[in-house]
Design a protein around this motif. Structure first.
Motif: not given
Lengths: 258, 433
Positions: B75-77, B140-148, B303-306, B314-322
């Motif tokens: 949800q958050s990404l 991919d590891f950063m986004a899918a597996a790493s806590h920090y 930067d994006l994940i954290n 912060t607060g930027t909305r990013i979609t498929d088209g951005t």
């Protein structure tokens, strides 16, 4: 006292402890300092990398919003429809058949290549391509084997997009085509022209046959995916869109200038 | 007295002979690897005819699997991260009971990168089950597996890898595994060393053998070297020209002369014999550029994940088209050293300890596990005398820690000799009973 004997003994012992393959006296284990011969820009003047990349990011892409959506669409289509079909195709057909199919369609692709080589004034190339086509069609039973490769005529590809490029037509805005992937206005025009050109020449009556057997198109598309090595996500970067855009644009320029 | 003195000397000589550090140095004359330029070796690898016979892809029974490790990120990404919301890995299974080897990929590399694929074929052909895992520095590891999702602190990266490996082992618990092996190349080699230590404490796998392939010794030295390479002086470059244009012009001239366009690895050797060939500086720049792009991806993703707001407000909305191009440009400005200063160090000080950069470097480099490496005879390392990720003294460190478990090759640059037939033999020999 038998001093020399002792020394000889010591020497022989230490020699047996260190056979020639084992190094122990090299300074820093023989590190060759590979960066020493290069010169580096002082920290405050470092700009070459940044400048080059900013230049590379300047690709005319006015339809970026749509293009990005299509990029994601293609990526998903590839993952969930295209590649599973290719896997199924691999599963049901033995390799010699697949190779035969690939050779058949790639041979068919020589028609636009010959025509475009002539149009670009590359007569030698055209001869080469034509020779290849003839060899393969005549010797190779409709192109099912690829004897020309074995005879040293390396596969070359010329398309109408390149022809237009050779005559100085600018590439126009970058486009992502549904299903087909990266392109631009000029190459899309070329693609359409080649498609109809291929129909006109009607080599071994393929256009005629495929009109009556539309499943052949399906096979041609699956084969195209089977022989294309590109996998979305392979560049493994959140900026894959930018990278594909740049690589596509540059690769086309190289093909046109060759 | 006199005799005693001589005896004492003899003893001392004997002692020094036995304690003298000795490692396996592959002799230059017998080695036979043809590319003596470290940069060219790194880019081109071994010539095809000197590569080992590998098993054909069609004969490998393999599949890509995925793990759902961070459901909250779904949800958050942003939606354009859809391909990396689950962690993918690849498993090649043997038909009968066999040892299983984990391959940890190098800096920024995914589980299916060329080098991991090559090693898979090598090990699979020798009868092992093979699992390929992305590097913690891969996005991919950063986004899918790493806590920090802030890679670079090796103890934490290794812990997260270890957890992934355990999860994989659990998922395939019906696979008949006789022994567990571990390897990693480049940064993955450093990770393998830390994982081996964790496993010694937790005794989950009890790795029978672990092989480190061209690992960094001091991580900061390695990243500084790679940063530097992207800032090499290019004497041939005209004022105002950009580097890529220069590379493409050379390639264009070369292909024009050759008469056709076909770019693969085999062509590089031929290219390097042509008048257009790349200079050392240009090749260093190419290598530095590849690594710098990894730094760019890490900067952006962490930067994006954290939501640190350093690159993406912060607060930027990013979609498929951005368009991500503006963020790409900002992230490009920051190399590895900059990433450490701006993101890794503050993160580490916040979460782990209020130490200085020197402490972080110490704890994240091979020094931190030197005791483990010194005492465990089932761990070996292979390295090259001309690997540019090393600095002065690094080989001495390896020599002292690994002694006869260090195999050192005279050429190959960074991993350029990995697919050379002699290296392939040595790698398999190490895992062979």
């Amino acid at each position: 006292m038998t001093k020399p004997v002792l020394i000889a003994f010591i020497l022989s012992v230490s020699a047996s402890l260190s056979p020639p393959l084992w190094a122990e006296t090299l300074e820093d284990a023989g590190f060759k300092t590979p960066l020493k011969q290069l010169e580096f820009t002082p920290a405050l003047e470092q700009y070459q990398f940044e400048r080059s990349n900013f230049a590379a990011l300047q690709v005319h892409d006015p339809l970026e919003l749509v293009n990005r959506h299509l990029y994601h669409f293609n990526y998903k289509f590839d993952q969930y429809v295209f590649l599973p079909s290719v896997r199924a195709y691999r599963y049901v057909t033995p390799k010699p058949v697949r190779t035969g199919v690939s050779n058949f369609f790639s041979n068919l692709g020589q028609v636009p290549t010959s025509a475009n080589s002539l149009l670009q004034g590359k007569f030698k190339r055209a001869m080469h391509s034509t020779a290849r086509l003839l060899f393969n069609t005549i010797l190779g039973v409709g192109g099912l084997w690829d004897p020309a490769s074995k005879m040293g005529l390396v596969k070359v590809k010329e398309d109408f997009g390149q022809t237009l490029g050779v005559y100085g037509l600018p590439e126009g805005p970058y486009l992502v085509l549904p299903f087909l992937g990266p392109s631009n206005l000029r190459d899309t025009t070329g693609l359409v022209t080649d498609f109809f050109g291929e129909r006109e020449v009607n080599l071994i009556n393929y256009a005629e046959i495929s009109r009556r057997n539309p499943e052949l198109y399906g096979l041609q598309i699956i084969d195209m995916r089977y022989t294309t090595e590109l996998r979305y996500g392979q560049l493994n970067s959140p900026f894959e869109y930018e990278k594909i855009r740049y690589i596509y644009t540059k690769a086309r320029q190289l093909q046109i200038n060759e | 007295m006199h005799v005693l003195a001589i005896l004492f000397c003899a003893l001392a000589a004997l002692l020094s002979a036995t304690t003298a550090v000795s490692f396996q140095l592959i002799d230059e004359e017998n080695y036979g690897f043809p590319t003596h330029n470290p940069f060219q070796a790194t880019i081109a690898g071994s010539p095809v005819e000197l590569q080992p016979q590998l098993i054909g892809s069609e004969q490998i029974k393999q599949k890509d699997y995925q793990l759902r490790l961070r459901p909250e990120r779904e949800q958050s990404l942003p939606s354009n991260f859809w391909p990396v919301k689950t962690l993918h890995y690849r498993l090649a299974k043997q038909k009968k009971p066999a040892p299983l080897i984990f391959i940890i990929a190098g800096t920024g590399a995914r589980y299916d990168s060329d080098k991991a694929e090559y090693l898979k074929k090598l090990f699979y052909g020798a009868g092992m089950h093979v699992v390929q895992i992305s590097s913690p520095t891969s996005y991919d590891f950063m986004a899918a597996a790493s806590h920090y999702a802030t890679p670079g602190y090796s103890p934490l990266d290794a812990q997260e890898l270890y957890y992934v490996m355990q999860t994989i082992a659990h998922k395939h618990k019906n696979l008949p595994v006789t022994d567990w092996f571990l390897t990693g190349y480049s940064l993955g080699g450093l990770h393998a060393a830390f994982i081996s230590e964790i496993d010694q404490q937790q005794q989950f796998f009890n790795f029978k053998r672990t092989l480190l392939l061209n690992p960094p010794v001091n991580l900061y030295t390695s990243v500084s070297n790679l940063d530097q390479m992207a800032n090499v002086v290019l004497p041939e470059l005209y004022e105002g020209h950009d580097f890529y244009q220069d590379v493409f012009d050379k390639l264009a001239r070369y292909f024009e002369r050759r008469g056709h366009f076909n770019f693969d690895q085999a062509i590089l050797a031929d290219f390097q014999n042509s008048p257009e060939r790349f200079t050392d500086a240009e090749m260093a720049m190419l290598i530095g550029t590849m690594f710098r792009f990894t730094a760019t991806d890490i900067n952006f993703t962490t930067d994006l994940i954290n939501r640190r707001g350093l690159i993406i407000p912060t607060g930027t909305r990013i979609t498929d088209g951005t368009s991500l191009t503006p963020y790409f440009e900002i992230a490009l400005l920051c190399d590895f050293s900059c990433y450490i200063q701006e993101q890794l160090l503050p993160f580490w000080q916040n979460v782990f300890q209020a130490g200085a950069l020197e402490d972080l470097i110490q704890q994240t480099s091979l020094y931190a596990v030197s005791e483990h490496l010194r005492t465990n005879k089932n761990i070996s390392v292979m390295h090259n005398q001309d690997d540019f990720i090393l600095g002065a003294g690094d080989l001495t460190f390896l020599e002292q820690v690994f002694q006869d478990r260090l195999i050192l090759y005279p050429y190959g640059g960074h991993l350029g000799n990995l697919d050379y037939v002699k290296n392939a033999d040595d790698i398999l020999e190490f895992f062979h009973d």
